[in-house]
Design a protein around this motif. Sequence first.
Motif, mmCIF file in Angstrom:
data_model
loop_
_atom_site.group_PDB
_atom_site.id
_atom_site.type_symbol
_atom_site.label_atom_id
_atom_site.label_comp_id
_atom_site.label_asym_id
_atom_site.label_seq_id
_atom_site.Cartn_x
_atom_site.Cartn_y
_atom_site.Cartn_z
ATOM 1 N N ALA A 176 -28.311 39.079 35.873
ATOM 2 C CA ALA A 176 -27.020 39.990 35.985
ATOM 3 C C ALA A 176 -27.189 40.369 34.386
ATOM 4 C CB ALA A 176 -25.790 39.170 35.913
ATOM 5 N N PRO A 177 -27.175 39.027 33.151
ATOM 6 C CA PRO A 177 -27.025 39.231 32.015
ATOM 7 C C PRO A 177 -28.496 40.521 30.984
ATOM 8 C CG PRO A 177 -27.102 37.125 32.115
ATOM 9 C CD PRO A 177 -27.349 37.364 33.337
ATOM 10 N N THR A 178 -29.307 40.915 31.937
ATOM 11 C CA THR A 178 -30.628 41.384 30.851
ATOM 12 C C THR A 178 -29.883 42.995 31.237
ATOM 13 O OG1 THR A 178 -31.482 42.438 34.211
ATOM 14 C CG2 THR A 178 -32.108 39.750 32.431
ATOM 15 N N LEU A 179 -28.628 43.632 31.988
ATOM 16 C CA LEU A 179 -28.148 44.104 31.823
ATOM 17 C C LEU A 179 -26.483 44.378 30.645
ATOM 18 C CD1 LEU A 179 -28.243 47.097 35.188
ATOM 19 C CD2 LEU A 179 -28.973 46.976 33.046
ATOM 20 N N HIS A 180 -26.184 45.362 30.048
ATOM 21 C CA HIS A 180 -25.659 45.521 29.311
ATOM 22 C C HIS A 180 -23.938 45.601 30.329
ATOM 23 C CE1 HIS A 180 -21.280 46.535 27.091
ATOM 24 N NE2 HIS A 180 -22.481 46.079 25.703
ATOM 25 N N VAL A 181 -23.066 45.077 30.516
ATOM 26 C CA VAL A 181 -22.444 45.091 31.144
ATOM 27 C C VAL A 181 -21.467 46.442 31.235
ATOM 28 C CG1 VAL A 181 -19.640 43.961 31.973
ATOM 29 C CG2 VAL A 181 -21.139 42.624 30.388
ATOM 30 N N ASP A 182 -20.956 47.406 30.527
ATOM 31 C CA ASP A 182 -21.186 48.614 30.670
ATOM 32 C C ASP A 182 -21.769 49.388 31.744
ATOM 33 O OD1 ASP A 182 -18.378 48.713 29.330
ATOM 34 O OD2 ASP A 182 -19.865 49.219 27.334
ATOM 35 N N ASP A 183 -23.303 48.673 31.853
ATOM 36 C CA ASP A 183 -24.320 49.754 32.541
ATOM 37 C C ASP A 183 -24.354 48.781 34.152
ATOM 38 O OD1 ASP A 183 -25.363 51.213 30.100
ATOM 39 O OD2 ASP A 183 -26.791 50.022 29.832
ATOM 40 N N LEU A 184 -23.821 47.313 34.092
ATOM 41 C CA LEU A 184 -23.306 46.891 35.328
ATOM 42 C C LEU A 184 -22.895 47.020 35.906
ATOM 43 C CD1 LEU A 184 -24.905 44.343 36.936
ATOM 44 C CD2 LEU A 184 -22.946 43.610 35.741
ATOM 45 N N ARG A 185 -21.304 47.691 35.359
ATOM 46 C CA ARG A 185 -20.176 48.099 36.053
ATOM 47 C C ARG A 185 -20.881 49.265 36.149
ATOM 48 N NH1 ARG A 185 -15.410 46.799 32.340
ATOM 49 N NH2 ARG A 185 -16.197 48.333 31.125
ATOM 50 N N TRP A 186 -21.473 50.356 35.730
ATOM 51 C CA TRP A 186 -21.559 52.019 36.105
ATOM 52 C C TRP A 186 -22.187 51.760 37.216
ATOM 53 C CZ3 TRP A 186 -19.684 56.010 33.725
ATOM 54 C CH2 TRP A 186 -20.285 57.536 34.028
ATOM 55 N N ASN A 187 -23.824 51.522 37.600
ATOM 56 C CA ASN A 187 -24.949 51.365 38.520
ATOM 57 C C ASN A 187 -23.718 50.753 39.485
ATOM 58 O OD1 ASN A 187 -27.271 52.261 37.492
ATOM 59 N ND2 ASN A 187 -27.311 49.956 36.317
ATOM 60 N N ALA A 188 -22.805 49.481 39.615
ATOM 61 C CA ALA A 188 -22.303 49.449 40.773
ATOM 62 C C ALA A 188 -21.702 49.869 41.531
ATOM 63 C CB ALA A 188 -21.969 47.783 40.146
ATOM 64 N N GLN A 189 -20.889 50.695 40.258
ATOM 65 C CA GLN A 189 -20.156 51.900 40.847
ATOM 66 C C GLN A 189 -20.481 52.814 41.680
ATOM 67 O OE1 GLN A 189 -16.510 52.148 41.068
ATOM 68 N NE2 GLN A 189 -16.158 54.184 41.303
ATOM 69 N N GLY A 190 -22.152 53.361 41.202
ATOM 70 C CA GLY A 190 -22.689 54.531 41.435
ATOM 71 C C GLY A 190 -23.305 53.836 43.129
ATOM 72 N N LEU A 191 -23.650 51.888 43.113
ATOM 73 C CA LEU A 191 -23.870 52.317 44.239
ATOM 74 C C LEU A 191 -22.354 52.215 45.119
ATOM 75 C CD1 LEU A 191 -26.161 50.847 45.722
ATOM 76 C CD2 LEU A 191 -25.611 48.525 44.512
ATOM 77 N N ARG A 192 -21.677 51.815 45.036
ATOM 78 C CA ARG A 192 -20.387 51.559 45.531
ATOM 79 C C ARG A 192 -20.802 53.649 46.339
ATOM 80 N NH1 ARG A 192 -15.320 53.336 46.089
ATOM 81 N NH2 ARG A 192 -14.750 54.053 44.535
ATOM 82 N N LEU A 193 -19.737 54.207 45.453
ATOM 83 C CA LEU A 193 -19.921 55.041 45.777
ATOM 84 C C LEU A 193 -21.093 56.175 46.505
ATOM 85 C CD1 LEU A 193 -19.419 56.953 42.048
ATOM 86 C CD2 LEU A 193 -17.704 56.231 44.352
ATOM 87 N N GLU A 194 -22.219 54.713 46.964
ATOM 88 C CA GLU A 194 -23.231 55.974 47.501
ATOM 89 C C GLU A 194 -23.008 54.909 49.203
ATOM 90 O OE1 GLU A 194 -27.896 56.194 47.180
ATOM 91 O OE2 GLU A 194 -27.212 53.944 47.150
ATOM 92 N N SER A 195 -23.098 53.958 48.921
ATOM 93 C CA SER A 195 -22.486 53.005 50.431
ATOM 94 C C SER A 195 -21.189 53.264 51.489
ATOM 95 C CB SER A 195 -23.381 51.903 49.929
ATOM 96 O OG SER A 195 -21.252 51.466 49.244
ATOM 97 N N ALA A 196 -20.086 53.378 50.169
ATOM 98 C CA ALA A 196 -18.303 54.188 50.223
ATOM 99 C C ALA A 196 -17.948 54.861 49.739
ATOM 100 C CB ALA A 196 -18.358 52.538 50.812
ATOM 101 N N PRO A 197 -19.017 55.850 50.367
ATOM 102 C CA PRO A 197 -17.735 57.373 49.682
ATOM 103 C C PRO A 197 -16.850 57.792 50.068
ATOM 104 C CG PRO A 197 -19.355 57.770 50.803
ATOM 105 C CD PRO A 197 -19.481 56.622 51.452
ATOM 106 N N PRO A 198 -16.417 58.326 48.557
ATOM 107 C CA PRO A 198 -14.221 58.044 49.089
ATOM 108 C C PRO A 198 -14.546 59.237 50.202
ATOM 109 C CG PRO A 198 -15.300 59.534 47.385
ATOM 110 C CD PRO A 198 -16.338 58.562 47.508
ATOM 111 N N THR A 199 -13.600 59.315 51.118
ATOM 112 C CA THR A 199 -12.910 60.267 52.277
ATOM 113 C C THR A 199 -11.746 59.992 52.266
ATOM 114 O OG1 THR A 199 -12.327 57.607 53.943
ATOM 115 C CG2 THR A 199 -15.419 59.502 53.638
#
Length: 296
Positions: A176-199
């Motif tokens: 987890a520390p190999t990414l900046h926390v902003d990038d970690l959160r950004w990619n995590a939000q993208g993964l959430r949108l892919e797996s559970a898109p808004p409906t």
Amino acid sequence: MTAILEPPLAAPAAVELEPVSFEVHDRRRPGEAYPRIPAGWVELTRAQAAAALFESFTEDAAYRRRHRHTDAELCAILADTTDTLGARDLDRIAREFTHLDLTDPNNGDVVECWELAHRLTVAYWFTNAHTRPMNRYEVAVALYLAGDRLPRRRQEDYRKAPCTDAQISALVEEFAPTLHVDDLRWNAQGLRLESAPPTRSVNGRWEPLPLDDVQQAQRDGMRRALPDYHRRRFCLSIAEGMGLRGTERFPLVVEPADGEPFLGPVVGRAPERCLFELARRYGRQRGMELAAEASA
């Protein structure tokens, strides 16, 4: 034999004044594993806070189950209860509370209060910052970054020989520390949108909503950073399966009021909840043994 997971209690302490500047520092005091919880004019240990919540909710347990309190509401309840009881009586009640058997299936209300106190402990871990556990999407991103240390397998093969909670926790703590926390959160939000898109619900059916510009950028950026779709799904399935025993331990995400976010100390789920669930699933003696191993 009862299971006690808190160190000896101390009297509620006076609240430490916040620094004038937006300084962010760990609120733990010397010799304390957890920071105290601010509650009006005092700061309470986890045990004192859990006992105060139990006292407050005892007469209306149904209300507690109906209403999900915010952190601020819980702290206000703690302040009111402390004012009503007084520091000495609260400490006496807390000493009795810590001896309630957490392996007893009838003590679910006790465990819930421990869990609420633990939640507040995490939220107020640092001054001038909000602190929270990593979410499952952030855990999945960290696992993706582990590469060959966590080879992708078919789901049915992984379920036959899964990694232990300790192994997964160690990988997340390392990568987890190999990414900046902003990038970690950004990619995590993208993964959430892919797996559970808004409906949205239309005539009783769920229909997808179009992504806005920010959401589109998050999803597309995540796919560039984590290009292997099957590995993304594999890591997310592991992250979603965590918590069955509650023994995982991940870094906290610290979001300062002023400044860049960072990863904080490695903290697990409320150990009292962990013990309760393990005892319910594996029996009292084995549950206590597993809980001891998890906290070692």
